[in-house]
Design a protein around this motif. Structure first.
Motif, mmCIF file in Angstrom:
data_model
loop_
_atom_site.group_PDB
_atom_site.id
_atom_site.type_symbol
_atom_site.label_atom_id
_atom_site.label_comp_id
_atom_site.label_asym_id
_atom_site.label_seq_id
_atom_site.Cartn_x
_atom_site.Cartn_y
_atom_site.Cartn_z
ATOM 1 N N UNK A 9 0.833 -1.205 0.000
ATOM 2 C CA UNK A 9 0.000 0.000 0.000
ATOM 3 C C UNK A 9 0.864 1.250 0.000
ATOM 4 N N UNK A 10 0.382 2.285 -0.667
ATOM 5 C CA UNK A 10 0.945 3.622 -0.565
ATOM 6 C C UNK A 10 -0.073 4.475 0.181
ATOM 7 N N UNK A 11 0.377 5.128 1.235
ATOM 8 C CA UNK A 11 -0.532 5.949 2.037
ATOM 9 C C UNK A 11 0.154 7.245 2.433
ATOM 10 N N UNK A 12 -0.460 8.343 2.078
ATOM 11 C CA UNK A 12 0.110 9.653 2.370
ATOM 12 C C UNK A 12 -0.463 10.206 3.666
ATOM 13 N N UNK A 13 0.427 10.660 4.541
ATOM 14 C CA UNK A 13 0.029 11.285 5.798
ATOM 15 C C UNK A 13 0.375 12.768 5.756
ATOM 16 N N UNK A 14 -0.541 13.628 6.174
ATOM 17 C CA UNK A 14 -0.217 15.054 6.320
ATOM 18 C C UNK A 14 0.653 15.231 7.552
ATOM 19 N N UNK A 15 1.053 16.468 7.893
ATOM 20 C CA UNK A 15 1.821 16.661 9.124
ATOM 21 C C UNK A 15 1.138 15.967 10.309
ATOM 22 N N UNK A 16 1.893 15.109 10.990
ATOM 23 C CA UNK A 16 1.302 14.271 12.038
ATOM 24 C C UNK A 16 2.404 13.722 12.932
ATOM 25 N N UNK A 17 2.003 13.089 14.011
ATOM 26 C CA UNK A 17 2.930 12.416 14.926
ATOM 27 C C UNK A 17 2.330 11.052 15.254
ATOM 28 N N UNK A 18 2.148 10.264 14.224
ATOM 29 C CA UNK A 18 1.423 8.999 14.314
ATOM 30 C C UNK A 18 2.153 7.962 15.165
ATOM 31 N N UNK A 19 3.491 8.057 15.228
ATOM 32 C CA UNK A 19 4.287 7.062 15.957
ATOM 33 C C UNK A 19 5.590 7.728 16.390
ATOM 34 N N UNK A 268 -1.439 10.928 18.499
ATOM 35 C CA UNK A 268 -1.687 12.357 18.319
ATOM 36 C C UNK A 268 -2.770 12.665 17.274
ATOM 37 N N UNK A 269 -3.728 11.746 17.138
ATOM 38 C CA UNK A 269 -4.791 11.960 16.151
ATOM 39 C C UNK A 269 -5.646 13.173 16.490
ATOM 40 N N UNK A 270 -5.892 13.404 17.773
ATOM 41 C CA UNK A 270 -6.707 14.563 18.161
ATOM 42 C C UNK A 270 -6.022 15.877 17.826
ATOM 43 N N UNK A 271 -4.700 15.852 17.801
ATOM 44 C CA UNK A 271 -3.945 17.062 17.487
ATOM 45 C C UNK A 271 -3.863 17.313 15.990
ATOM 46 N N UNK A 272 -3.685 16.236 15.197
ATOM 47 C CA UNK A 272 -3.414 16.408 13.776
ATOM 48 C C UNK A 272 -4.526 15.931 12.839
ATOM 49 N N UNK A 273 -5.458 15.108 13.330
ATOM 50 C CA UNK A 273 -6.554 14.594 12.493
ATOM 51 C C UNK A 273 -6.046 14.052 11.163
ATOM 52 N N UNK A 274 -5.009 13.236 11.238
ATOM 53 C CA UNK A 274 -4.369 12.682 10.036
ATOM 54 C C UNK A 274 -5.091 11.417 9.550
ATOM 55 N N UNK A 275 -6.403 11.553 9.316
ATOM 56 C CA UNK A 275 -7.232 10.369 9.053
ATOM 57 C C UNK A 275 -7.323 10.030 7.567
ATOM 58 N N UNK A 276 -6.199 9.648 6.988
ATOM 59 C CA UNK A 276 -6.178 9.311 5.569
ATOM 60 C C UNK A 276 -6.370 7.807 5.349
ATOM 61 N N UNK A 277 -6.613 7.443 4.117
ATOM 62 C CA UNK A 277 -6.667 6.047 3.673
ATOM 63 C C UNK A 277 -5.612 5.845 2.589
ATOM 64 N N UNK A 278 -5.188 4.599 2.349
ATOM 65 C CA UNK A 278 -4.228 4.374 1.273
ATOM 66 C C UNK A 278 -4.785 4.827 -0.076
ATOM 67 N N UNK A 279 -3.931 5.451 -0.861
ATOM 68 C CA UNK A 279 -4.356 5.850 -2.209
ATOM 69 C C UNK A 279 -4.139 4.740 -3.232
ATOM 70 N N UNK A 280 -3.314 3.745 -2.853
ATOM 71 C CA UNK A 280 -3.055 2.614 -3.751
ATOM 72 C C UNK A 280 -2.846 1.358 -2.918
ATOM 73 N N UNK A 281 -3.490 0.276 -3.304
ATOM 74 C CA UNK A 281 -3.293 -1.030 -2.664
ATOM 75 C C UNK A 281 -3.118 -2.070 -3.750
ATOM 76 N N UNK A 282 -2.045 -2.844 -3.649
ATOM 77 C CA UNK A 282 -1.777 -3.931 -4.593
ATOM 78 C C UNK A 282 -1.685 -5.229 -3.795
ATOM 79 N N UNK A 283 -2.525 -6.201 -4.133
ATOM 80 C CA UNK A 283 -2.563 -7.483 -3.431
ATOM 81 C C UNK A 283 -2.181 -8.588 -4.398
ATOM 82 N N UNK A 284 -1.168 -9.372 -4.027
ATOM 83 C CA UNK A 284 -0.697 -10.470 -4.875
ATOM 84 C C UNK A 284 -0.774 -11.785 -4.106
#
Length: 372
Positions: A9-19, A268-284
């Motif tokens: 998967x490719x997933x773009x995150x905006x400014x965040x502190x997810x981990x 830090x989801x409450x701070x940044x609301x970085x609630x994105x989904x993957x823009x591309x998923x490849x399953x093999x």
């Protein structure tokens, strides 16, 4: 040959502190000679387990805790309300001791006194709801002296989905270990990136109302933004063996794919609301070994791409898959791609386009057909 399902998967995150690491900074890693954002596999596996709890039937997800005696004692009391909690704790403790799991007294300081609480395991123990119930029933049946063989059997059979997928380790007794049937890679930025600092202030409402100046609090928080490459793989045969139920393993594999795609660590989801989904998923789906495509990004995607990093990342990912198929002959038995807009176009000759629901249904149908 073992059947494996690779999920990319490719997933773009905006400014965040997810981990973040122990200093509060976003986790990072050097790959291809440049620093990149990283989200640990443990962090995302935790998010997947929490997603399981929301969408899978009750009892499918286990508990990882030191408070196993207390949990089993509560189950004992619910099975037989005539057994007081103090006695239930002693019965539960007897099962774990018979099974060879280290139990220690929990001591808590209250004022000047040391209070002894419910006994705890000496380490985190991963148990399924069915194992908890089996241990509780054995405790009642054994009346404080349970059979050692039955105690071990109660704790080492009927694994939950997450134990079967992510494994279990008990240092005191390797016989309880469960080899993971799912591997999850650390998510890694496909381009160079470094942390930034956000300086913030908090206003004191009372001070403001009195037309005084100055902030009630000031501070800084670090953040990063990246397009991440995420990868996981499922060994379907191993999952079936761990669960002791191959039809259930096929359902669990589909559930994992959905949760891998839609889950998100909550840092830090409450701070940044970085609630994105993957823009591309490849399953093999492959009948040999698993293949990561992370080396598509060993040379980082530049910032001067006309089409943008997401589009360039999709092209590089498809190119890596195509070259592996041509060079090694590792052609998947079946492949699917989900892409926002035109992002799935580079995979047109490699995979069947699908929505999330179509992907889930198609993978389930393929696994069912292969089992016949």
């Amino acid at each position: 040959m073992s059947l494996v399902i690779d999920i990319h998967a490719l997933q773009t995150l905006p400014p965040s502190l997810i981990n973040r690491d122990d200093t509060g900074a976003p986790k990072s890693a050097v790959f291809g000679g440049v620093p990149r954002q990283r989200v640990s596999s443990q962090s995302w596996k935790r998010a997947i387990r929490l997603d399981f709890e929301k969408h899978l039937p009750a009892g499918s997800v286990g508990f990882r805790t030191r408070k196993v005696v207390e949990i089993v004692a509560e189950k004992i009391h619910s099975l037989d309300e005539s057994i007081e909690m103090a006695d239930a704790i002693k019965l539960a403790e007897s099962v774990f001791k018979a099974a060879g799991i280290k139990i220690t007294e929990k001591k808590v300081k209250k004022g000047d006194e040391i209070v002894v609480g419910a006994p705890e395991a000496g380490y985190l123990v991963f148990l399924s709801p069915r194992q908890i119930e089996a241990a509780a029933k054995l405790a009642i049946e054994g009346e404080g002296k349970p059979d050692k063989k039955k105690a071990k059997e109660a704790i080492d059979t009927k694994h939950s989905i997450d134990i079967a997928m992510f494994g279990r380790m008990l240092a005191d007794d390797p016989s309880y270990n469960v080899d993971a049937s799912v591997q999850v890679a650390h998510a890694l930025g496909i381009h160079e990136s470094e942390p930034e600092f956000d300086y913030f202030t908090a206003v004191d409402d009372f001070v403001e109302d009195n037309e005084e100046t100055g902030a009630g609090m000031i501070g800084t928080v670090q953040m990063m933004s990246s397009t991440l490459y995420r990868f996981a793989t499922i060994d379907v045969e191993s999952l079936g063996e761990n669960l002791g139920d191959h039809p259930a393993a096929r359902e669990a594999a589909v559930a994992f794919i959905k949760s891998f795609i839609t889950s998100l660590p909550t840092g830090k989801q409450n701070t940044f609301a970085n609630n994105t989904l993957p823009e591309l998923v490849y399953v093999a789906i492959r009948d040999g070994r698993s293949v990561s495509l992370v080396n598509a990004f060993e040379e980082p995607v530049g910032s001067d791409q006309e089409a943008g990093r997401r589009a360039e990342g999709a092209k590089k990912l498809a190119t890596e898959e195509r070259q592996i198929e041509e060079t090694y002959g590792f052609v998947p038995l079946k492949a699917f791609v989900m892409g926002l807009g035109e992002l799935g176009a580079p995979f047109a000759d490699l995979a069947e386009a699908a929505t999330l629901d179509e992907l889930s249904a198609s993978v389930a149908a393929f696994l069912e057909e292969r089992s016949k």
